[in-house]
Design a protein around this motif. Structure first.
Motif, PDB file in Angstrom:
ATOM      1  N   TYR A  26       0.839  -1.205   0.000  1.00  0.00           N
ATOM      2  CA  TYR A  26       0.000   0.000   0.000  1.00  0.00           C
ATOM      3  C   TYR A  26       0.873   1.255   0.000  1.00  0.00           C
ATOM      4  CZ  TYR A  26      -2.039   4.012   2.295  1.00  0.00           C
ATOM      5  OH  TYR A  26      -2.375   5.299   2.620  1.00  0.00           O
ATOM      6  N   HIS A  90      -7.656   1.740  -1.121  1.00  0.00           N
ATOM      7  CA  HIS A  90      -6.597   0.926  -1.724  1.00  0.00           C
ATOM      8  C   HIS A  90      -5.903  -0.050  -0.782  1.00  0.00           C
ATOM      9  CE1 HIS A  90      -6.797   3.091  -5.522  1.00  0.00           C
ATOM     10  NE2 HIS A  90      -6.841   4.220  -4.835  1.00  0.00           N
ATOM     11  N   THR A  93      -6.859  -3.726  -0.899  1.00  0.00           N
ATOM     12  CA  THR A  93      -6.631  -4.419  -2.173  1.00  0.00           C
ATOM     13  C   THR A  93      -5.257  -5.071  -2.234  1.00  0.00           C
ATOM     14  OG1 THR A  93      -5.709  -2.496  -3.352  1.00  0.00           O
ATOM     15  CG2 THR A  93      -8.118  -2.721  -3.312  1.00  0.00           C
ATOM     16  N   HIS A  94      -4.376  -4.713  -1.307  1.00  0.00           N
ATOM     17  CA  HIS A  94      -3.021  -5.269  -1.293  1.00  0.00           C
ATOM     18  C   HIS A  94      -2.879  -6.436  -0.316  1.00  0.00           C
ATOM     19  CE1 HIS A  94      -1.345  -2.200  -3.906  1.00  0.00           C
ATOM     20  NE2 HIS A  94      -1.966  -1.279  -3.195  1.00  0.00           N
ATOM     21  N   LYS A 129     -10.319  -6.834   3.499  1.00  0.00           N
ATOM     22  CA  LYS A 129      -9.104  -7.646   3.404  1.00  0.00           C
ATOM     23  C   LYS A 129      -9.444  -9.133   3.369  1.00  0.00           C
ATOM     24  CE  LYS A 129      -7.209  -5.609   6.979  1.00  0.00           C
ATOM     25  NZ  LYS A 129      -6.273  -5.139   8.027  1.00  0.00           N
ATOM     26  N   ASN A 132     -10.830  -9.980  -0.067  1.00  0.00           N
ATOM     27  CA  ASN A 132      -9.789  -9.992  -1.095  1.00  0.00           C
ATOM     28  C   ASN A 132      -8.947 -11.257  -1.018  1.00  0.00           C
ATOM     29  OD1 ASN A 132      -9.597  -7.597  -2.939  1.00  0.00           O
ATOM     30  ND2 ASN A 132      -9.783  -6.504  -1.012  1.00  0.00           N
TER      31      ASN A 132
END
Length: 224
Positions: A26, A90, A93-94, A129, A132
């Motif tokens: 991130y 964002h 998404t990591h 999280k 994802n």
């Protein structure tokens, strides 16, 4: 199978999700997009600095965002509100899995253990999280502190997990990386703790030791 153990409660950040790698990715995206006027070496230094300032996620987020406004070498400054929006959009998404997560969860499911996740944090971020990483459906119950109205190490949140799993404390194991929030907190209700050694040193002032200690998640399979 240990007949005394019926349920496993997992912490999330730096237990099932590699938060170190997640936050690094991130931070790299943030610096790449908003400090692109800097050379790569300077960008790397700033990423490392942000990781330190984040304090493994235990830093107050609003204070962290406000500090970023003040200390970063902006070309086009952002407000704390804009940084927060970028983070909320964002960061999740990591998300990266910890090593051996799939193996451990498959083993626990095969052995018939009830499984739960208990995590401090915001609903949007924590569920984002998990989703994802495609982990949410692996658990019988998920407890996020924002939804619960309390957070670890409040003893009521561990009792909530026991109630939802319909097990007694002595039938349960808690797996986590934080000595206080995960191991000491669970121990106050008589839940055995498996400490995953990551970024936190053990605090001897707690007056107790973990039931078991591991360095990799798959070592749990030798215990349960």
């Amino acid at each position: 199978m240990n007949l005394m153990i019926k349920a496993i409660i997992f912490d999330f950040d730096n237990t099932l999700m590699d938060r170190d790698m997640t936050f690094r990715k991130y931070a790299e995206q943030f610096v790449c997009e908003h400090l692109d006027h800097l050379d790569p070496q300077t960008q790397d230094v700033i990423v490392s600095d942000l990781i330190v300032r984040d304090a493994d996620g235990y830093r107050d987020k609003q204070a962290f965002f406000e500090e970023m406004v003040e200390v970063l070498p902006w070309k086009k400054p952002l407000t704390a509100a804009e940084i927060k929006t970028f983070y909320n959009t964002h960061y999740m998404t990591h998300a990266c899995r910890m090593d051996y997560v799939e193996e451990v969860l498959a083993y626990c499911s095969h052995r018939g253990y009830l499984m739960a996740v208990m995590t401090n944090g915001q609903h949007q971020i924590q569920y984002g999280k998990m989703d994802n990483l495609q982990l949410r459906d692996s658990f019988h119950t998920v407890i996020v502190s924002e939804d619960a109205g309390m957070k670890k190490p409040d003893p009521r949140i561990y009792q909530m997990a026991l109630d939802q799993l319909e097990v007694e404390a002595e039938q349960c194991v808690f797996v986590g990386d934080h000595p206080v929030n995960d191991i000491w907190g669970a121990n106050q209700l008589g839940i055995r703790g498996v400490w995953l050694r990551r970024n936190h040193k053990w605090d001897d002032s707690l007056g107790m030791k973990p039931w078991k200690s591991i360095d990799q998640l798959n070592e749990l399979l030798e215990i349960i």
